[in-house]
Design an enzyme around this catalytic site. Sequence first.
Site, PDB file in Angstrom:
ATOM      1  N   GLY A  12     -25.888  17.069  26.984  1.00  0.00           N
ATOM      2  CA  GLY A  12     -27.125  17.754  26.567  1.00  0.00           C
ATOM      3  C   GLY A  12     -27.414  18.451  28.422  1.00  0.00           C
ATOM      4  N   ASN A  14     -26.799  21.647  28.674  1.00  0.00           N
ATOM      5  CA  ASN A  14     -27.987  23.086  28.163  1.00  0.00           C
ATOM      6  C   ASN A  14     -29.391  22.777  28.304  1.00  0.00           C
ATOM      7  OD1 ASN A  14     -26.567  25.783  28.936  1.00  0.00           O
ATOM      8  ND2 ASN A  14     -25.084  24.195  27.156  1.00  0.00           N
ATOM      9  N   LEU A  91     -22.915  20.696  17.370  1.00  0.00           N
ATOM     10  CA  LEU A  91     -21.347  20.828  17.246  1.00  0.00           C
ATOM     11  C   LEU A  91     -20.947  20.609  15.222  1.00  0.00           C
ATOM     12  CD1 LEU A  91     -19.978  18.639  19.718  1.00  0.00           C
ATOM     13  CD2 LEU A  91     -19.519  20.742  19.745  1.00  0.00           C
ATOM     14  N   ILE A  94     -24.474  25.133  10.530  1.00  0.00           N
ATOM     15  CA  ILE A  94     -26.055  24.887   9.990  1.00  0.00           C
ATOM     16  C   ILE A  94     -26.118  25.131   9.139  1.00  0.00           C
ATOM     17  CG2 ILE A  94     -28.225  26.567  10.749  1.00  0.00           C
ATOM     18  CD1 ILE A  94     -27.384  24.293  12.939  1.00  0.00           C
ATOM     19  N   ASN A 108     -28.114  29.977  19.860  1.00  0.00           N
ATOM     20  CA  ASN A 108     -26.962  29.164  20.787  1.00  0.00           C
ATOM     21  C   ASN A 108     -26.119  29.862  21.163  1.00  0.00           C
ATOM     22  OD1 ASN A 108     -24.466  26.920  19.755  1.00  0.00           O
ATOM     23  ND2 ASN A 108     -23.385  29.030  19.171  1.00  0.00           N
ATOM     24  N   HIS A 110     -22.680  30.052  23.486  1.00  0.00           N
ATOM     25  CA  HIS A 110     -21.438  29.625  23.366  1.00  0.00           C
ATOM     26  C   HIS A 110     -20.068  29.910  24.802  1.00  0.00           C
ATOM     27  CE1 HIS A 110     -17.649  29.378  20.741  1.00  0.00           C
ATOM     28  NE2 HIS A 110     -16.740  30.844  22.205  1.00  0.00           N
ATOM     29  N   ASP A 151     -20.225  32.075  15.175  1.00  0.00           N
ATOM     30  CA  ASP A 151     -20.383  32.374  16.317  1.00  0.00           C
ATOM     31  C   ASP A 151     -20.309  34.555  15.536  1.00  0.00           C
ATOM     32  OD1 ASP A 151     -20.666  30.342  18.257  1.00  0.00           O
ATOM     33  OD2 ASP A 151     -17.878  30.702  17.406  1.00  0.00           O
ATOM     34  N   GLU A 181     -24.326  29.049  31.591  1.00  0.00           N
ATOM     35  CA  GLU A 181     -24.561  28.843  30.727  1.00  0.00           C
ATOM     36  C   GLU A 181     -26.191  28.557  31.148  1.00  0.00           C
ATOM     37  OE1 GLU A 181     -22.089  26.183  27.570  1.00  0.00           O
ATOM     38  OE2 GLU A 181     -20.997  26.557  28.894  1.00  0.00           O
TER      39      GLU A 181
HETATM   40  C1  GRF Z   1     -21.624  23.657  25.607  1.00  0.00           C
HETATM   41  O1  GRF Z   1     -20.531  24.293  26.627  1.00  0.00           O
HETATM   42  C2  GRF Z   1     -21.884  25.235  25.605  1.00  0.00           C
HETATM   43  O2  GRF Z   1     -21.822  25.861  25.485  1.00  0.00           O
HETATM   44  C3  GRF Z   1     -21.220  24.256  24.450  1.00  0.00           C
HETATM   45  O3  GRF Z   1     -21.339  22.954  24.258  1.00  0.00           O
HETATM   46  C4  GRF Z   1     -20.761  22.495  25.502  1.00  0.00           C
HETATM   47  C5  GRF Z   1     -22.492  21.409  25.817  1.00  0.00           C
HETATM   48  O4  GRF Z   1     -23.018  20.697  26.820  1.00  0.00           O
HETATM   49  N1  GRF Z   1     -21.915  25.081  22.735  1.00  0.00           N
HETATM   50  P1  GRF Z   1     -24.384  20.198  27.091  1.00  0.00           P
HETATM   51  O5  GRF Z   1     -24.592  19.591  26.169  1.00  0.00           O
HETATM   52  O6  GRF Z   1     -25.141  21.085  27.217  1.00  0.00           O
HETATM   53  O7  GRF Z   1     -23.834  19.480  28.010  1.00  0.00           O
END
Ligand code: GRF
Length: 207
Positions: A12, A14, A91, A94, A108, A110, A151, A181
């Site tokens: 989490g 992000n 993960l 959808i 999303n 990536h 994607d 990110e």
């Molecule tokens: C990130 O690298 C994101 O781009 C990918 O999964 C990872 C998740 O990290 N899709 P977090 O849960 O946000 O720490």
Amino acid sequence: MLEIVVCVSGGGTNLQALIDAVEDGRVANVRIKGVISNNRNARALERAGRHGISSCCISPKDYESRELFNEAFLRQMISWNPDLIVLAGFLVAIPEQMVREFADRIINIHPSLIPSFCGVGYYGLKVHEAVLKRGVKVTGATVHFVDEGMDTGRIISQKAVSVEEGDTPEILQRRVMEQAEWILLPEAVHGIADGRIAYGGKRRQAE
Ligand code: GRF
């Protein structure tokens, strides 16, 4: 006010970047209405709780079939009725019905420069392992809209990050998060909220 629901599976970070940006005003006119995790033990759920954000766990493991999971997932999403769904390290694929219901309203993040190192099988550390194995010198992250493919949706923004000598997948993953990110995702949400980035539009209000 743009109301968003964030879907997560793990750490989490992000989600945290978004929460911080909303709280300190870098992302304006946005409210995180809820967080959905497919993993009961996700640290992301603790992060939501610490910031007073509603959250729930909806896991395919708790349903007899994928169809039943998809229905429960969609039901929860519709009950929150967000303007925008943000997949932040989510993960689970959808469901097509959700893509249709929320057309151009799901984004999303990536961890590579799409169209490199993306699609089926490219998630988490696997992306960075593949980058190192191929020997590319530049990688990065991409924010994109979600369509029926993996994607393949319209790209919103990208940021390049250098691959350095001696990188491990873990070191590279961290650098991509820090330098790309955690910056790109809040910026994209801000851009959608202030109208600079066109999206599917606000949901119809209940009558
Ligand atoms: C990130 O690298 C994101 O781009 C990918 O999964 C990872 C998740 O990290 N899709 P977090 O849960 O946000 O720490």
